[in-house]
Write a protein that holds these residues in place. Sequence first.
Motif, PDB file in Angstrom:
ATOM      1  N   ARG A  56      -9.922 -16.655  21.429  1.00 36.79           N
ATOM      2  CA  ARG A  56     -11.071 -17.484  21.025  1.00 36.79           C
ATOM      3  C   ARG A  56     -10.594 -18.863  20.582  1.00 36.79           C
ATOM      4  O   ARG A  56     -11.162 -19.878  20.988  1.00 36.79           O
ATOM      5  CB  ARG A  56     -11.825 -16.784  19.898  1.00 36.79           C
ATOM      6  CG  ARG A  56     -12.949 -17.621  19.267  1.00 36.79           C
ATOM      7  CD  ARG A  56     -14.097 -17.798  20.234  1.00 36.79           C
ATOM      8  NE  ARG A  56     -15.130 -18.682  19.710  1.00 36.79           N
ATOM      9  CZ  ARG A  56     -16.097 -18.325  18.874  1.00 36.79           C
ATOM     10  NH1 ARG A  56     -16.158 -17.075  18.457  1.00 36.79           N
ATOM     11  NH2 ARG A  56     -16.993 -19.182  18.479  1.00 36.79           N
ATOM     12  N   ASP A  78     -11.641 -23.964  20.265  1.00 35.25           N
ATOM     13  CA  ASP A  78     -12.314 -23.125  21.254  1.00 35.25           C
ATOM     14  C   ASP A  78     -12.803 -24.052  22.367  1.00 35.25           C
ATOM     15  O   ASP A  78     -12.547 -25.258  22.346  1.00 35.25           O
ATOM     16  CB  ASP A  78     -13.441 -22.314  20.621  1.00 35.25           C
ATOM     17  CG  ASP A  78     -14.581 -23.181  20.081  1.00 35.25           C
ATOM     18  OD1 ASP A  78     -14.514 -24.425  20.222  1.00 35.25           O
ATOM     19  OD2 ASP A  78     -15.546 -22.629  19.523  1.00 35.25           O
ATOM     20  N   ARG A 203     -16.430 -15.164   8.641  1.00 37.56           N
ATOM     21  CA  ARG A 203     -17.309 -14.655   9.699  1.00 37.56           C
ATOM     22  C   ARG A 203     -17.451 -13.143   9.604  1.00 37.56           C
ATOM     23  O   ARG A 203     -18.550 -12.598   9.733  1.00 37.56           O
ATOM     24  CB  ARG A 203     -16.724 -15.052  11.059  1.00 37.56           C
ATOM     25  CG  ARG A 203     -17.604 -14.789  12.254  1.00 37.56           C
ATOM     26  CD  ARG A 203     -16.851 -15.160  13.511  1.00 37.56           C
ATOM     27  NE  ARG A 203     -15.685 -14.298  13.705  1.00 37.56           N
ATOM     28  CZ  ARG A 203     -14.625 -14.606  14.438  1.00 37.56           C
ATOM     29  NH1 ARG A 203     -14.572 -15.782  15.039  1.00 37.56           N
ATOM     30  NH2 ARG A 203     -13.633 -13.758  14.576  1.00 37.56           N
ATOM     31  N   LEU A 266     -23.209 -24.352  16.190  1.00 41.26           N
ATOM     32  CA  LEU A 266     -22.540 -23.330  16.993  1.00 41.26           C
ATOM     33  C   LEU A 266     -21.327 -22.742  16.293  1.00 41.26           C
ATOM     34  O   LEU A 266     -21.083 -21.532  16.380  1.00 41.26           O
ATOM     35  CB  LEU A 266     -22.122 -23.932  18.339  1.00 41.26           C
ATOM     36  CG  LEU A 266     -23.266 -24.252  19.307  1.00 41.26           C
ATOM     37  CD1 LEU A 266     -22.778 -25.150  20.434  1.00 41.26           C
ATOM     38  CD2 LEU A 266     -23.855 -22.968  19.884  1.00 41.26           C
ATOM     39  N   ARG A 267     -20.547 -23.571  15.597  1.00 46.69           N
ATOM     40  CA  ARG A 267     -19.316 -23.089  14.982  1.00 46.69           C
ATOM     41  C   ARG A 267     -19.556 -22.398  13.641  1.00 46.69           C
ATOM     42  O   ARG A 267     -18.883 -21.400  13.326  1.00 46.69           O
ATOM     43  CB  ARG A 267     -18.343 -24.263  14.809  1.00 46.69           C
ATOM     44  CG  ARG A 267     -17.103 -23.977  13.969  1.00 46.69           C
ATOM     45  CD  ARG A 267     -16.197 -22.891  14.571  1.00 46.69           C
ATOM     46  NE  ARG A 267     -15.531 -23.320  15.761  1.00 46.69           N
ATOM     47  CZ  ARG A 267     -14.383 -24.011  15.778  1.00 46.69           C
ATOM     48  NH1 ARG A 267     -13.809 -24.369  14.649  1.00 46.69           N
ATOM     49  NH2 ARG A 267     -13.830 -24.333  16.931  1.00 46.69           N
ATOM     50  N   PRO A 271     -22.417 -18.128  13.499  1.00 47.69           N
ATOM     51  CA  PRO A 271     -21.497 -17.021  13.202  1.00 47.69           C
ATOM     52  C   PRO A 271     -21.473 -16.609  11.727  1.00 47.69           C
ATOM     53  O   PRO A 271     -21.288 -15.435  11.420  1.00 47.69           O
ATOM     54  CB  PRO A 271     -20.132 -17.562  13.635  1.00 47.69           C
ATOM     55  CG  PRO A 271     -20.431 -18.679  14.568  1.00 47.69           C
ATOM     56  CD  PRO A 271     -21.696 -19.278  14.059  1.00 47.69           C
ATOM     57  N   PRO A 274     -25.609 -14.900  10.834  1.00 47.93           N
ATOM     58  CA  PRO A 274     -26.257 -14.479  12.090  1.00 47.93           C
ATOM     59  C   PRO A 274     -27.698 -14.019  11.911  1.00 47.93           C
ATOM     60  O   PRO A 274     -28.568 -14.386  12.713  1.00 47.93           O
ATOM     61  CB  PRO A 274     -25.354 -13.345  12.576  1.00 47.93           C
ATOM     62  CG  PRO A 274     -24.610 -12.878  11.369  1.00 47.93           C
ATOM     63  CD  PRO A 274     -24.441 -14.076  10.510  1.00 47.93           C
ATOM     64  N   GLN A 332     -27.540 -21.540  25.685  1.00 46.31           N
ATOM     65  CA  GLN A 332     -26.460 -22.061  24.845  1.00 46.31           C
ATOM     66  C   GLN A 332     -25.383 -22.761  25.667  1.00 46.31           C
ATOM     67  O   GLN A 332     -24.826 -23.771  25.238  1.00 46.31           O
ATOM     68  CB  GLN A 332     -25.859 -20.949  23.993  1.00 46.31           C
ATOM     69  CG  GLN A 332     -26.724 -20.572  22.813  1.00 46.31           C
ATOM     70  CD  GLN A 332     -25.989 -19.762  21.767  1.00 46.31           C
ATOM     71  OE1 GLN A 332     -24.802 -19.460  21.896  1.00 46.31           O
ATOM     72  NE2 GLN A 332     -26.689 -19.391  20.695  1.00 46.31           N
ATOM     73  N   SER A 512     -16.655 -19.320  25.009  1.00 44.81           N
ATOM     74  CA  SER A 512     -16.936 -19.595  23.596  1.00 44.81           C
ATOM     75  C   SER A 512     -18.393 -19.296  23.261  1.00 44.81           C
ATOM     76  O   SER A 512     -18.699 -18.765  22.186  1.00 44.81           O
ATOM     77  CB  SER A 512     -16.610 -21.048  23.263  1.00 44.81           C
ATOM     78  OG  SER A 512     -15.233 -21.306  23.433  1.00 44.81           O
ATOM     79  N   THR A 516     -19.854 -16.498  20.644  1.00 42.48           N
ATOM     80  CA  THR A 516     -20.839 -16.820  19.607  1.00 42.48           C
ATOM     81  C   THR A 516     -22.032 -15.887  19.688  1.00 42.48           C
ATOM     82  O   THR A 516     -22.530 -15.394  18.662  1.00 42.48           O
ATOM     83  CB  THR A 516     -21.311 -18.278  19.755  1.00 42.48           C
ATOM     84  OG1 THR A 516     -20.189 -19.152  19.630  1.00 42.48           O
ATOM     85  CG2 THR A 516     -22.343 -18.629  18.692  1.00 42.48           C
ATOM     86  N   GLU A 519     -21.068 -12.657  18.163  1.00 42.34           N
ATOM     87  CA  GLU A 519     -20.974 -12.735  16.704  1.00 42.34           C
ATOM     88  C   GLU A 519     -22.345 -12.712  16.050  1.00 42.34           C
ATOM     89  O   GLU A 519     -22.521 -12.151  14.969  1.00 42.34           O
ATOM     90  CB  GLU A 519     -20.226 -14.005  16.313  1.00 42.34           C
ATOM     91  CG  GLU A 519     -18.742 -13.966  16.663  1.00 42.34           C
ATOM     92  CD  GLU A 519     -18.126 -15.352  16.775  1.00 42.34           C
ATOM     93  OE1 GLU A 519     -16.923 -15.425  17.077  1.00 42.34           O
ATOM     94  OE2 GLU A 519     -18.852 -16.349  16.577  1.00 42.34           O
TER      95      GLU A 519
END
Length: 532
Positions: A56, A78, A203, A266-267, A271, A274, A332, A512, A516, A519
Amino acid sequence: MNLLLALILLPLLGAIVVALLRGNERVAKPVALGFSLVELVLAAVAWLSYQPGGARLQLNGSVEWIPQYGISLSFGLDGIALVMVAVIALLMPLVLGFSWRERLPAERSRGGFFALLLVEQALTVAVFATTDLFVFYVLFEIMLIPMYFLIGGYGGSRRQYAAVKFFLYSFLGGLIMLASAIGAYSYAASVTGRGTFDWATLRGVLADAPTSVQVWIFLGFFAAFAIKAPLVPLHTWLPDATEQAPIGVAVIVVGVLDKVGTFGFLRYSLPLAPEASQLLAPLVLTLGVIGVLYGSLQAFGQTDLKRFIAYVSIAHFGFIALGIFAFTSQAQVGAASYMVNHSIATGMLVLVIGMIIARGGSSRIADYGGMARVTPVLAGMLLIAGLSTLSLPGTNSFISEFLVLIGSFATRPVFAILATIGMVLAAVYVLRLYQRVMQGPLSGTALLDSVGGPGAATDPEVAVDSGSGSGASRLTLRDLDGREIGVLAPLVVLIVLLGLYPAPVLDVITPSVEATMSEVGVTDPVTSQGGN
């Protein structure tokens, strides 16, 4: 890790060297450009070293910084971070090439201007690369400083107002984000007995946190990232910053800096929270679609070229938010690739408009008209940038917008249909701008004065004759020179290449995005899977 550290530290080294050469701008300018080109080569090496099907986070490493609080200097890329690092590595030498002769306040050093741009590049790369939440916050705030001086020191007549507004908006958002980061740290300490800011550890810990905890954490991150993105109604800093910033700085603002917001969604937002991300998705989707429609309508009514660009970007960021929070892999991937393609298309649009302003000396749309008669190459460049901005099939932005709409329609059909209206409006405001600036007889006080002196405004021959007759000998409105063509050519190539063959970007981004999605704990609907 050594390669990634080089990507972060090289622009800082370049900034120091250029700052030391401030008294000799003839040397400082090529030195700054040289450092940015070496950075571009390093970014290409990082791209080639990255394995889309691999881990990842790659090119990663970590050094303890404040171990008693679980803070470390941790970096890794990523696919989404990689493409954004590549974007700023591409745009910076083009910005420096444009700024070679850009009009700046006489009392300000061009060497200092170039040095601040390189510092901003280093901090932006570090923001995309860090995997420690506390370090991310620190960099998120520090990167405001060089941009504050770039706008406030080198911008237009209202530059101080625009710089302070930009700084306060982003700084306040960062403080709210810090509260969420501290909340995440405290929750991790209560569960594991040891607090941490490590992204991967948080996470895993927060995935099982109560929904109420996740909601508060999500809202803190959302405030910072929605300001940076910018989403309506937290967008008002962008038109002022874009209008007052020098053209090169405006490219960085709308091409890279505001992507930190959507990258943060997104980062970090999805995650780390959620369940809250899914629960609050309708709120973000509503703001995104409002942004698409509001930005489009505002762009249509703008009288200033630079503010036009700002509202176009606000509309596009609504599409990106729609793609992220539709929670399908297609949407996404479209949103993440839109971040890249928006940077390319809008970056070129800003540069072309800067070249128009350099010729007419005004950013008012009414001061232009009929430029295509005497600057056909410039007119062609504006048309290419405009077609990419409105996502014409065959240009780079089309596939991103298509993926966002087809992916979001599977789960959020009402929002997707409303956003589609923005595509129609985009064609209207882009083509209307091109018609007003480039078509018809040469008109507008700024242009007529530039081709024939003060009396030219009353000379009808100048307004209609660009190649022969008495008006021809007085025309001084020049077309693009070799330097300007060299600045725009790479972007034209990418617009066409990624429009016809987007796989190089999509292949890097897709793993990536899939990670996501996993996650967050969502899967594509059956209809979307069947489409694959």
